[in-house]
Write a protein that holds these residues in place. Structure first.
Motif, PDB file in Angstrom:
ATOM      1  N   UNK A  23       0.744  -1.051  -0.016  1.00 37.52           N
ATOM      2  CA  UNK A  23      -0.061   0.031  -0.115  1.00 37.52           C
ATOM      3  C   UNK A  23       0.821   1.175  -0.039  1.00 37.52           C
ATOM      4  N   UNK A  24       2.037   1.301   0.888  1.00 41.04           N
ATOM      5  CA  UNK A  24       2.778   2.331   0.829  1.00 41.04           C
ATOM      6  C   UNK A  24       3.470   2.705  -0.458  1.00 41.04           C
ATOM      7  N   UNK A  25       4.111   1.668  -0.876  1.00 48.26           N
ATOM      8  CA  UNK A  25       4.895   1.762  -1.991  1.00 48.26           C
ATOM      9  C   UNK A  25       4.131   2.022  -3.337  1.00 48.26           C
ATOM     10  N   UNK A  26       2.953   1.529  -3.550  1.00 52.70           N
ATOM     11  CA  UNK A  26       1.961   1.774  -4.565  1.00 52.70           C
ATOM     12  C   UNK A  26       1.558   3.357  -4.482  1.00 52.70           C
ATOM     13  N   UNK A  27       1.433   3.892  -3.279  1.00 52.40           N
ATOM     14  CA  UNK A  27       1.374   5.252  -3.255  1.00 52.40           C
ATOM     15  C   UNK A  27       2.445   6.121  -3.599  1.00 52.40           C
ATOM     16  N   UNK A  28       3.650   5.598  -3.225  1.00 58.38           N
ATOM     17  CA  UNK A  28       4.744   6.426  -3.368  1.00 58.38           C
ATOM     18  C   UNK A  28       5.070   6.455  -4.925  1.00 58.38           C
ATOM     19  N   UNK A  29       4.941   5.263  -5.615  1.00 57.40           N
ATOM     20  CA  UNK A  29       5.187   5.003  -7.078  1.00 57.40           C
ATOM     21  C   UNK A  29       4.315   5.698  -7.945  1.00 57.40           C
ATOM     22  N   UNK A  42      -4.029  10.591  -4.602  1.00 58.21           N
ATOM     23  CA  UNK A  42      -4.568   9.492  -3.726  1.00 58.21           C
ATOM     24  C   UNK A  42      -5.352   8.408  -4.199  1.00 58.21           C
ATOM     25  N   UNK A  43      -5.489   8.404  -5.559  1.00 57.52           N
ATOM     26  CA  UNK A  43      -6.532   7.563  -6.326  1.00 57.52           C
ATOM     27  C   UNK A  43      -5.947   6.252  -6.292  1.00 57.52           C
ATOM     28  N   UNK A  44      -4.727   6.008  -6.633  1.00 60.17           N
ATOM     29  CA  UNK A  44      -4.084   4.609  -6.735  1.00 60.17           C
ATOM     30  C   UNK A  44      -3.877   4.055  -4.952  1.00 60.17           C
ATOM     31  N   UNK A  46      -5.984   4.829  -2.519  1.00 58.30           N
ATOM     32  CA  UNK A  46      -7.333   4.379  -2.120  1.00 58.30           C
ATOM     33  C   UNK A  46      -7.817   3.021  -2.696  1.00 58.30           C
ATOM     34  N   UNK A  47      -7.532   2.917  -4.064  1.00 53.86           N
ATOM     35  CA  UNK A  47      -7.858   1.595  -4.521  1.00 53.86           C
ATOM     36  C   UNK A  47      -7.108   0.500  -3.939  1.00 53.86           C
ATOM     37  N   UNK A  48      -5.742   0.622  -3.812  1.00 52.69           N
ATOM     38  CA  UNK A  48      -4.943  -0.534  -3.156  1.00 52.69           C
ATOM     39  C   UNK A  48      -5.352  -0.776  -1.851  1.00 52.69           C
ATOM     40  N   UNK A  49      -5.839   0.395  -1.167  1.00 51.61           N
ATOM     41  CA  UNK A  49      -5.834   0.258   0.459  1.00 51.61           C
ATOM     42  C   UNK A  49      -7.324  -0.766   0.517  1.00 51.61           C
ATOM     43  N   UNK A  50      -8.424  -0.477  -0.369  1.00 46.18           N
ATOM     44  CA  UNK A  50      -9.526  -1.120  -0.567  1.00 46.18           C
ATOM     45  C   UNK A  50      -9.174  -2.729  -0.985  1.00 46.18           C
ATOM     46  N   UNK A  51      -8.379  -2.750  -2.008  1.00 50.84           N
ATOM     47  CA  UNK A  51      -7.998  -4.152  -2.384  1.00 50.84           C
ATOM     48  C   UNK A  51      -7.189  -4.808  -1.036  1.00 50.84           C
ATOM     49  N   UNK A  52      -6.344  -4.220  -0.446  1.00 53.82           N
ATOM     50  CA  UNK A  52      -5.860  -4.862   0.733  1.00 53.82           C
ATOM     51  C   UNK A  52      -6.792  -5.233   1.682  1.00 53.82           C
ATOM     52  N   UNK A  53      -7.827  -4.310   1.859  1.00 58.04           N
ATOM     53  CA  UNK A  53      -8.748  -4.859   3.035  1.00 58.04           C
ATOM     54  C   UNK A  53      -9.759  -6.001   2.593  1.00 58.04           C
ATOM     55  N   UNK A  54     -10.132  -5.878   1.219  1.00 59.90           N
ATOM     56  CA  UNK A  54     -10.784  -7.035   0.675  1.00 59.90           C
ATOM     57  C   UNK A  54      -9.971  -8.427   0.745  1.00 59.90           C
TER      58      UNK A  54
END
Length: 393
Positions: A23-29, A42-44, A46-54
């Motif tokens: 999640x951290x590195x997707x945001x940074x990249x 923040x769009x990626x 938010x999506x990656x955080x949702x994917x991580x929770x799912x």
């Protein structure tokens, strides 16, 4: 609740750490490219955080499933037909009649609302569960068979089914995905009760065939193949700097990112290569961004956590006396290891770029959800085995 107490922390903890790092590195990249294209930074994230929770939810659900559900042949057949074979067939038709839908030369995603479904990811776990079940059910018969012909008659239906899936992936075309499915199949067949003579003949034939195909393509370079996106990636691996302005651009910028990072990196968020030089740095090349920002030490942490999970699952496969459990463990371990090797080998220029993502780290919902489900399955089978042993005492 008793089952939760038996969860394998050697898998769960590295899995959770990788989710957080991802999640951290997707945001940074991704934040620079997101802003430069007019989107939210923040769009990626938010999506990656949702994917991580799912993903955590999927992991829990598959951990709590009864083993008989995983071994339901009718259910597996429906999954293979509806969620794997039909979507893969649809992707081939979409790529043929709507070539503009292809991304990097391949049709691999089916849009569903704001998200994209990648049938290949479902194919990996479905293939593992299907082969593990079929090979286990045929164990006693295979042990009695000696000739190649009689063995083939026993396994021809599952093998043909698997080959159909692999060829559908190959026709997208997705050579990386087909290679992973092929390797999973070879390892599971080799780890089953099929006599070693048959396995040796099969593996030798496949190695000779694919070596001959690669040698022919490199030497002859047929016009119909030489123009493809995949062949250009192959040539970029051989001559990255010679093709720096064309097919080798991604690979050369990956080298620069790794070189810039050194041992400890330039600092989180400070990558230069993600600022328009590496396209889609949050997907295939996220390890190169980790290398640039966190250095070699950052890479070693990520790869070390992945290696820990793989080695733990392999150890579980060696220790168990249950054939089905063993084959599922080996299949999941191969899936993780193959994806990691193809991703790392591609960005280092050791093998052609395949578009394979880094497990748990790269941006993407389908991959993260299926990998999370796989973690739930292996921890489920191990916990069930421990629980059953304690009940028998």
């Amino acid at each position: 609740m008793k089952k939760i107490r038996k969860v394998d922390l050697w898998i769960l903890i590295p899995y959770l750490l990788l989710l957080g790092i991802g999640v951290v590195m997707v945001y940074s990249a991704s934040f620079y490219n997101a802003m430069s294209t007019g989107g939210s930074s923040n769009q990626y994230l938010i999506k990656q955080s949702i994917y991580a929770i799912l993903g955590l939810f999927f992991c829990f659900v598959f951990f709590m499933l009864k083993e008989r559900v995983l071994k339901n042949k009718g259910l597996l057949g429906l999954v293979m037909a509806i969620l794997v074979i039909l979507p893969l067939s649809a992707l081939i038709l979409i790529g043929k009649f709507h070539p503009s839908s292809k991304i990097n030369g391949a049709s691999a995603w089916i849009p569903i609302g704001p998200f994209n479904y990648q049938p290949l990811e479902m194919a990996k776990i479905a293939l593992i569960l299907y082969l593990a079940l079929v090979l286990t059910n045929k164990e006693s018969k295979l042990l009695d068979k000696q000739s190649v012909g009689t063995i083939w008659r026993e396994i021809q239906v599952p093998i043909v089914t698997v080959l159909i899936v692999i060829f559908l992936v190959l026709f997208q075309p997705d050579f990386g995905g087909a290679a992973i499915l092929g390797l999973i199949t070879l390892i599971l067949v080799s780890s089953s009760s099929i006599p070693g003579r048959f396995i040796a003949t099969l593996n030798t034939s496949l190695i000779v065939f694919f070596s001959a195909v690669v040698a022919f393509i490199v030497k002859v370079q047929p016009a119909s193949i030489a123009k493809t996106y995949q062949f250009q990636r192959f040539m970029a691996m051989l001559h990255p700097f010679k093709l720096e302005q064309t097919a080798g651009n991604q690979l050369v910028n990956s080298f620069y990112a790794i070189s810039n990072g050194g041992l400890f990196g330039v600092g989180l968020g400070n990558s230069i290569q993600k600022r328009g030089y590496l396209p889609e740095p949050h997907t295939d090349f996220i390890l190169a961004i980790i290398s640039e920002e966190l250095g070699l030490m950052g890479d070693l942490v990520v790869l070390g956590l992945l290696a820990l999970i793989v080695m733990r699952i392999i150890l579980m496969g060696i220790r168990t006396k249950d054939t089905y459990h063993s084959l599922v463990y080996y299949g999941v371990a191969v899936m993780l290891m193959a994806q990691t090797v193809l991703n790392v080998g591609g960005l280092l220029g050791l093998i052609p770029l395949t578009g394979v993502t880094l497990p748990f780290i790269s941006y993407g919902g389908s991959s993260l959800l299926i990998l999370s489900a796989a973690m739930g399955i292996v921890m489920n089978l191990e916990a069930t085995e421990i629980f059953n042993k304690q009940e028998q005492r």
